[in-house]
Design a protein around this motif. Structure first.
Motif, PDB file in Angstrom:
ATOM      1  N   LYS A  69       0.389   1.333  13.874  1.00 53.35           N
ATOM      2  CA  LYS A  69      -0.558   1.231  12.763  1.00 53.35           C
ATOM      3  C   LYS A  69      -1.771   2.126  12.943  1.00 53.35           C
ATOM      4  CE  LYS A  69      -1.250  -2.288  10.270  1.00 53.35           C
ATOM      5  NZ  LYS A  69      -1.686  -3.590   9.714  1.00 53.35           N
ATOM      6  N   THR A  70      -2.217   2.320  14.176  1.00 55.80           N
ATOM      7  CA  THR A  70      -3.446   3.083  14.393  1.00 55.80           C
ATOM      8  C   THR A  70      -3.217   4.572  14.578  1.00 55.80           C
ATOM      9  OG1 THR A  70      -3.366   2.595  16.774  1.00 55.80           O
ATOM     10  CG2 THR A  70      -4.652   1.096  15.388  1.00 55.80           C
ATOM     11  N   VAL A  71      -2.058   4.949  15.097  1.00 55.19           N
ATOM     12  CA  VAL A  71      -1.809   6.369  15.416  1.00 55.19           C
ATOM     13  C   VAL A  71      -0.819   7.014  14.450  1.00 55.19           C
ATOM     14  CG1 VAL A  71      -0.985   7.980  17.171  1.00 55.19           C
ATOM     15  CG2 VAL A  71      -2.349   5.979  17.839  1.00 55.19           C
ATOM     16  N   LEU A  72       0.291   6.336  14.185  1.00 51.68           N
ATOM     17  CA  LEU A  72       1.361   6.962  13.400  1.00 51.68           C
ATOM     18  C   LEU A  72       1.149   6.862  11.896  1.00 51.68           C
ATOM     19  CD1 LEU A  72       4.533   5.912  15.430  1.00 51.68           C
ATOM     20  CD2 LEU A  72       3.191   8.015  15.600  1.00 51.68           C
ATOM     21  N   PHE A  73       0.324   5.910  11.444  1.00 55.37           N
ATOM     22  CA  PHE A  73       0.105   5.747  10.014  1.00 55.37           C
ATOM     23  C   PHE A  73      -0.862   6.811   9.505  1.00 55.37           C
ATOM     24  CE2 PHE A  73       2.705   2.277  10.009  1.00 55.37           C
ATOM     25  CZ  PHE A  73       2.579   1.400   8.945  1.00 55.37           C
ATOM     26  N   ASN A  74      -0.380   8.047   9.384  1.00 56.84           N
ATOM     27  CA  ASN A  74      -1.225   9.091   8.806  1.00 56.84           C
ATOM     28  C   ASN A  74      -0.358  10.037   7.976  1.00 56.84           C
ATOM     29  OD1 ASN A  74      -0.771  11.840  10.285  1.00 56.84           O
ATOM     30  ND2 ASN A  74      -0.805  10.334  11.936  1.00 56.84           N
ATOM     31  N   PRO A  75      -0.929  10.670   6.952  1.00 61.79           N
ATOM     32  CA  PRO A  75      -0.148  11.467   6.005  1.00 61.79           C
ATOM     33  C   PRO A  75       0.624  12.629   6.630  1.00 61.79           C
ATOM     34  CG  PRO A  75      -2.304  10.963   5.085  1.00 61.79           C
ATOM     35  CD  PRO A  75      -2.340  10.533   6.518  1.00 61.79           C
ATOM     36  N   PRO A 110       6.384   6.241  10.437  1.00 57.91           N
ATOM     37  CA  PRO A 110       6.275   6.254   8.971  1.00 57.91           C
ATOM     38  C   PRO A 110       6.810   7.558   8.391  1.00 57.91           C
ATOM     39  CG  PRO A 110       4.242   5.451   9.956  1.00 57.91           C
ATOM     40  CD  PRO A 110       5.088   5.980  11.082  1.00 57.91           C
ATOM     41  N   GLY A 111       7.605   7.440   7.354  1.00 55.70           N
ATOM     42  CA  GLY A 111       8.203   8.617   6.738  1.00 55.70           C
ATOM     43  C   GLY A 111       9.661   8.792   7.108  1.00 55.70           C
ATOM     44  N   VAL A 112      10.088   8.184   8.231  1.00 49.68           N
ATOM     45  CA  VAL A 112      11.496   8.283   8.629  1.00 49.68           C
ATOM     46  C   VAL A 112      12.365   7.484   7.662  1.00 49.68           C
ATOM     47  CG1 VAL A 112      13.177   7.595  10.385  1.00 49.68           C
ATOM     48  CG2 VAL A 112      11.078   8.776  11.054  1.00 49.68           C
ATOM     49  N   SER A 113      11.919   6.275   7.284  1.00 52.21           N
ATOM     50  CA  SER A 113      12.620   5.377   6.373  1.00 52.21           C
ATOM     51  C   SER A 113      13.530   4.434   7.145  1.00 52.21           C
ATOM     52  CB  SER A 113      13.448   6.123   5.323  1.00 52.21           C
ATOM     53  OG  SER A 113      14.298   5.239   4.613  1.00 52.21           O
ATOM     54  N   ARG A 114      13.271   3.131   7.001  1.00 52.76           N
ATOM     55  CA  ARG A 114      14.114   2.133   7.632  1.00 52.76           C
ATOM     56  C   ARG A 114      15.540   2.222   7.091  1.00 52.76           C
ATOM     57  NH1 ARG A 114      16.762  -1.771   6.528  1.00 52.76           N
ATOM     58  NH2 ARG A 114      16.100  -1.601   4.363  1.00 52.76           N
ATOM     59  N   LEU A 154       7.239  -5.215  18.285  1.00 49.55           N
ATOM     60  CA  LEU A 154       6.309  -6.103  18.988  1.00 49.55           C
ATOM     61  C   LEU A 154       5.524  -5.358  20.066  1.00 49.55           C
ATOM     62  CD1 LEU A 154       8.451  -9.357  19.402  1.00 49.55           C
ATOM     63  CD2 LEU A 154       6.350  -9.112  18.056  1.00 49.55           C
ATOM     64  N   LEU A 155       6.200  -4.463  20.781  1.00 49.80           N
ATOM     65  CA  LEU A 155       5.556  -3.755  21.883  1.00 49.80           C
ATOM     66  C   LEU A 155       4.569  -2.696  21.408  1.00 49.80           C
ATOM     67  CD1 LEU A 155       8.575  -3.263  24.344  1.00 49.80           C
ATOM     68  CD2 LEU A 155       6.672  -4.874  24.568  1.00 49.80           C
ATOM     69  N   PHE A 156       4.882  -2.055  20.285  1.00 51.74           N
ATOM     70  CA  PHE A 156       4.082  -0.903  19.861  1.00 51.74           C
ATOM     71  C   PHE A 156       3.434  -1.076  18.488  1.00 51.74           C
ATOM     72  CE2 PHE A 156       7.334   0.731  22.787  1.00 51.74           C
ATOM     73  CZ  PHE A 156       6.519   1.343  23.741  1.00 51.74           C
ATOM     74  N   HIS A 157       3.293  -2.324  18.023  1.00 52.73           N
ATOM     75  CA  HIS A 157       2.755  -2.582  16.685  1.00 52.73           C
ATOM     76  C   HIS A 157       1.392  -1.933  16.462  1.00 52.73           C
ATOM     77  CE1 HIS A 157       0.601  -5.117  13.665  1.00 52.73           C
ATOM     78  NE2 HIS A 157       1.732  -4.935  13.018  1.00 52.73           N
ATOM     79  N   ASP A 158       0.472  -2.123  17.390  1.00 49.40           N
ATOM     80  CA  ASP A 158      -0.878  -1.570  17.223  1.00 49.40           C
ATOM     81  C   ASP A 158      -0.865  -0.050  17.249  1.00 49.40           C
ATOM     82  OD1 ASP A 158      -1.874  -4.113  17.045  1.00 49.40           O
ATOM     83  OD2 ASP A 158      -2.467  -4.235  19.159  1.00 49.40           O
ATOM     84  N   GLU A 215      -9.048  -1.460   5.234  1.00 48.17           N
ATOM     85  CA  GLU A 215      -8.029  -2.232   5.946  1.00 48.17           C
ATOM     86  C   GLU A 215      -7.206  -3.173   5.076  1.00 48.17           C
ATOM     87  OE1 GLU A 215      -5.450  -4.062   8.354  1.00 48.17           O
ATOM     88  OE2 GLU A 215      -6.525  -2.199   8.723  1.00 48.17           O
ATOM     89  N   PRO A 216      -7.772  -3.921   4.136  1.00 46.07           N
ATOM     90  CA  PRO A 216      -6.909  -4.838   3.369  1.00 46.07           C
ATOM     91  C   PRO A 216      -5.705  -4.159   2.730  1.00 46.07           C
ATOM     92  CG  PRO A 216      -9.207  -5.336   2.960  1.00 46.07           C
ATOM     93  CD  PRO A 216      -9.188  -4.075   3.770  1.00 46.07           C
ATOM     94  N   TRP A 217      -5.836  -2.887   2.353  1.00 48.54           N
ATOM     95  CA  TRP A 217      -4.717  -2.199   1.713  1.00 48.54           C
ATOM     96  C   TRP A 217      -3.626  -1.846   2.720  1.00 48.54           C
ATOM     97  CZ3 TRP A 217      -4.069  -2.560  -3.250  1.00 48.54           C
ATOM     98  CH2 TRP A 217      -5.170  -2.760  -4.071  1.00 48.54           C
ATOM     99  N   ASP A 218      -3.996  -1.629   3.997  1.00 40.35           N
ATOM    100  CA  ASP A 218      -2.970  -1.406   5.019  1.00 40.35           C
ATOM    101  C   ASP A 218      -2.117  -2.660   5.190  1.00 40.35           C
ATOM    102  OD1 ASP A 218      -3.824   1.178   5.513  1.00 40.35           O
ATOM    103  OD2 ASP A 218      -5.179   0.591   7.118  1.00 40.35           O
ATOM    104  N   THR A 219      -2.782  -3.811   5.194  1.00 39.59           N
ATOM    105  CA  THR A 219      -2.053  -5.075   5.276  1.00 39.59           C
ATOM    106  C   THR A 219      -1.246  -5.315   4.002  1.00 39.59           C
ATOM    107  OG1 THR A 219      -3.711  -6.039   6.749  1.00 39.59           O
ATOM    108  CG2 THR A 219      -2.327  -7.575   5.505  1.00 39.59           C
ATOM    109  N   PHE A 220      -1.810  -4.975   2.881  1.00 40.79           N
ATOM    110  CA  PHE A 220      -1.154  -5.150   1.582  1.00 40.79           C
ATOM    111  C   PHE A 220       0.204  -4.462   1.546  1.00 40.79           C
ATOM    112  CE2 PHE A 220      -0.163  -3.423  -2.592  1.00 40.79           C
ATOM    113  CZ  PHE A 220      -0.341  -4.487  -3.447  1.00 40.79           C
ATOM    114  N   ILE A 221       0.273  -3.204   1.993  1.00 41.82           N
ATOM    115  CA  ILE A 221       1.522  -2.447   1.857  1.00 41.82           C
ATOM    116  C   ILE A 221       2.615  -2.970   2.776  1.00 41.82           C
ATOM    117  CG2 ILE A 221       0.323  -0.380   1.064  1.00 41.82           C
ATOM    118  CD1 ILE A 221       0.791   0.853   3.789  1.00 41.82           C
ATOM    119  N   VAL A 222       2.243  -3.679   3.842  1.00 39.68           N
ATOM    120  CA  VAL A 222       3.258  -4.308   4.689  1.00 39.68           C
ATOM    121  C   VAL A 222       3.731  -5.612   4.061  1.00 39.68           C
ATOM    122  CG1 VAL A 222       3.708  -5.371   6.929  1.00 39.68           C
ATOM    123  CG2 VAL A 222       2.393  -3.252   6.814  1.00 39.68           C
ATOM    124  N   MET A 223       2.803  -6.391   3.558  1.00 42.23           N
ATOM    125  CA  MET A 223       3.138  -7.736   3.102  1.00 42.23           C
ATOM    126  C   MET A 223       3.897  -7.759   1.778  1.00 42.23           C
ATOM    127  SD  MET A 223      -0.163  -9.921   4.403  1.00 42.23           S
ATOM    128  CE  MET A 223       0.702 -11.457   4.210  1.00 42.23           C
TER     129      MET A 223
END
Length: 269
Positions: A105-111, A161-165, A98-102, A40-48
């Motif tokens: 991170k839990t569903v869409l953050f996969n390779p 993730p992967g779309v690119s902001r 804000l509505l879909f943050h969790d 988990e710390p690395w998931d937070t790391f890549i956002v921060m």
């Protein structure tokens, strides 16, 4: 691999990809997976560490941004128009985040999601290079409210993730009649409130795990992403003006295809 070296590598990946339409989050997730950094710390790391790259924009555009800031209390029409355009573009993705943050991170953050999104986004950029409408707006600080809101709605796609902001906002700008340089530059400006918001939300939700060791790694990645982000922001606009977005499109497709091959081989997951 030593944690400090991983922090440097991920900081470089962030700074070099945040402002080009190839998905910094997608590249960070793939790099993290390749290095076996699944805790988990690395998931937070890549956002921060993304805030480091964003500060590169603030540093390079400080004069123009400061002029807007001091113009707002005096009700300077140009400053007010720019501020409103950025806020309009920021609001839709802020609400979705804000509505879909969790869920994100839990569903869409996969390779797999990342690789497919990279490929589809690359195809979209190639198509736009050929069939984008004739540009009508050429100044990133003078967008109409309609254009700014439209770009903001496109930015909502980047929750995947992967779309690119930057890719989503640039594609939105091109489709709405913005020229390439202005679309890229407005993407820089919009990144400031968007990524500051993401940083603040993750910082608050992860505050209990931000120990001294974790904060040290974040500081390393932050500095590296800031320096590499400065280089990219300085060169990005001229590169886009001369070469367009096709090189980034082919890079996305190549990285996505390699990622899918690695997934199939069981080397990442």
């Amino acid at each position: 691999m030593a944690d400090w070296l991983a922090a440097i590598i991920l900081g470089l990946v962030e700074g070099l990809t945040e402002f080009i339409p190839v998905s910094s989050t997608g590249h960070l997730l793939l790099a993290k997976s390749l290095m076996g950094l699944e805790n988990e710390p690395w998931d937070t790391f890549i956002v921060m560490i993304q805030l480091g790259a964003i500060l590169a924009v603030v540093a390079l555009y400080f004069g123009r941004l400061w002029k807007v800031l001091i113009g707002l209390p005096g009700k300077d029409p140009a400053a007010r128009r720019f501020a409103i355009s950025v806020l309009l573009a920021f609001f839709p993705s802020a609400l979705i985040g804000l509505l879909f943050h969790d869920f994100i991170k839990t569903v869409l953050f996969n390779p797999t999601v990342v690789c497919v999104s990279l490929i589809l986004g690359g195809i979209a950029l190639i198509a736009l290079e050929r069939w984008a409408p004739q540009p009508r707006e050429h100044d990133a600080m003078k967008f109409s409210a309609k254009t700014a809101l439209g770009v903001g709605l496109f930015q909502c796609l980047s929750i995947i993730p992967g779309v690119s902001r930057s890719g989503a906002t640039i594609v939105g700008g091109l489709l709405l009649g913005v020229d390439k340089r202005a679309a890229a530059e407005f993407s820089f400006f919009l990144a400031i409130p968007t990524m500051v918001g993401a940083f603040g939300l993750d910082f608050w939700e992860s505050r209990e795990m931000l120990t001294g060791d974790v904060l040290t790694l974040i500081a390393i990645g932050f500095v590296v992403s800031f320096v590499s982000g400065l280089i990219i922001v300085k060169t990005m606009l001229d590169f886009v003006t001369k070469h367009g977005f096709a090189p980034f499109a082919w890079w996305r497709i190549a990285v996505g295809a390699v990622g899918l091959a690695l997934l199939q081989a069981g080397l990442i997951g």
